[in-house]
Design an enzyme around this catalytic site. Structure first.
Site, PDB file in Angstrom:
ATOM      1  CG  HIS A  93      -3.368   9.317   0.403  1.00 47.23           C
ATOM      2  ND1 HIS A  93      -3.208   9.770   1.393  1.00 47.23           N
ATOM      3  CD2 HIS A  93      -4.067   8.153   0.444  1.00 47.23           C
ATOM      4  CE1 HIS A  93      -5.246   9.543   1.969  1.00 47.23           C
ATOM      5  NE2 HIS A  93      -4.721   7.963   0.821  1.00 47.23           N
ATOM      6  CG  HIS A 148      -2.023   0.911   1.452  1.00 47.32           C
ATOM      7  ND1 HIS A 148      -2.056   2.166   2.989  1.00 47.32           N
ATOM      8  CD2 HIS A 148      -2.530   1.431   0.294  1.00 47.32           C
ATOM      9  CE1 HIS A 148      -2.750   2.819   2.320  1.00 47.32           C
ATOM     10  NE2 HIS A 148      -3.494   2.415   0.851  1.00 47.32           N
TER      11      HIS A 148
HETATM   12  O1  G3P Z   1      -6.099   0.813  -1.508  1.00 44.49           O
HETATM   13  C1  G3P Z   1      -7.022   0.866  -0.984  1.00 44.49           C
HETATM   14  C2  G3P Z   1      -6.352   2.059   0.007  1.00 44.49           C
HETATM   15  O2  G3P Z   1      -4.678   2.765  -1.009  1.00 44.49           O
HETATM   16  C3  G3P Z   1      -8.014   3.547  -0.172  1.00 44.49           C
HETATM   17  O3  G3P Z   1      -7.265   4.586   0.725  1.00 44.49           O
HETATM   18  O4  G3P Z   1      -7.184   6.589   1.597  1.00 44.49           O
HETATM   19  O5  G3P Z   1      -5.381   4.460   1.680  1.00 44.49           O
HETATM   20  O6  G3P Z   1      -6.451   5.644  -0.609  1.00 44.49           O
HETATM   21  P1  G3P Z   1      -6.483   5.693   0.731  1.00 44.49           P
HETATM   22 CA    CA Z   2      -4.211   5.009  -2.252  1.00 43.19          CA
END
Ligand code: G3P
Ligand code: CA
Length: 291
Positions: A82, A40
């Site tokens: 992000h 992630h």
């Molecule tokens: O991949 C799932 C996740 O990234 C979604 O939430 O806020 O971490 O982008 P966020």
């Molecule tokens: Ca994400």
């Protein structure tokens, strides 16, 4: 129950890497793989999120799949970050003190390239940069990895779907091999995903969130995955998603997020998920693959 859910439950209980499900044919069985592990924002527990260093760290850990977040600068460059502003993950407040609220879309690519996107995480990463999508895809390709690309805040960036696909095409990521096995585009925006599907129907897509089961037939016309937070999941929800076929004629998949400990990884594996998105891909891999 979906075969993966049965198998995954047993994996969680037994702690084995993979095993055979019995079938009606005596002596035969179905080999079931553990869920795919996705790093992630890169291996973001160990290196600053959404930087090339986090891609490298995932590669070092032997992780194939990388998730990232794509947004757009004032002058139209796609960058990997992000938040919709630069404060948390860069030194923008020091470098540009008069530019509050420091939104990504208010800065040019050249300005963003000046920022330190690593020191907030630790001195070892001082000087890491916010990568362009082009740079990022190049690094993922360099490591022969696979990309779960999130289009972030598409409402802020009209046309970002077409532009993202263009960068991917320029970088060779829309050829048969990448589209078949190495690329998924996801978003919280169903409209954005539908646009991606309409523009490039071969590309696999994932809708982030936990929509009502009654809405799944509509989403299944353009989304191959439903990707919920793990706290909203249950065995019955995963089975309900699996019961629908997506635009490419295969059962809808479930990649869940963001799971960072072994117990939760085993729990969601028991639910039957197809993928686990995690900041600690080594921990999750060890939990679901056995040691
Ligand atoms: O991949 C799932 C996740 O990234 C979604 O939430 O806020 O971490 O982008 P966020
Ligand atoms: Ca994400």
């Amino acid at each position: 129950m979906h075969a993966r859910a049965v198998a995954a439950m047993a994996t969680a209980l037994l702690g084995t890497a993979a095993f055979l499900l019995p079938t009606s044919d005596a002596g035969a069985g179905i080999a079931v793989e553990p869920p795919t592990v996705i790093a992630h924002r890169g291996a973001s527990a160990y290196a600053p999120e959404n930087t090339l260093a986090a891609v490298d760290k995932a590669a070092e850990l032997g992780v194939d799949w990388i998730e990232n977040d794509v947004q757009r600068t004032r002058d139209g460059e796609l960058v990997v970050i992000h938040d919709d502003n630069l404060k948390r993950t860069t030194d923008v407040e020091e470098v540009f003190p008069d530019r509050a609220p420091w939104k990504v879309r208010d800065f040019t690519a050249a300005e963003i390239a000046l920022l330190d996107a690593g020191s907030w995480f630790g001195p070892a990463y001082a000087g890491a940069r916010v990568p362009t999508l082009e740079q990022y895809v190049g690094r993922v390709e360099h490591h022969h990895q696979k990309l779960l690309l999130e289009i972030k805040n598409p409402d802020l960036y009209p046309g970002i779907e077409q532009q993202t696909l263009k960068v991917l095409d320029n970088e060779g990521w829309l050829d048969r091999q990448h589209v078949a096995d190495r690329l998924i585009v996801q978003s919280f925006s169903a409209e954005s995903l539908r646009t991606v599907h309409d523009l490039e129907p071969g590309v696999k897509t994932g809708l982030l969130g936990t929509p009502d089961v009654s809405d799944l037939p509509g989403y299944a016309t353009f989304a191959d995955q439903i990707n919920p937070s793990y706290g909203s999941l249950s065995t019955s929800y995963v089975a309900a998603v699996h019961a629908f076929s997506g635009p490419h004629g295969r059962p809808l998949e479930v990649f869940t997020w963001t799971v960072n400990d072994a117990d939760t990884a085993r729990l969601v594996t028991g639910y039957g998920v197809d993928g686990i998105i995690t900041n600690k891909p080594d921990v999750v891999r060890d939990a679901v693959h056995g040691v």
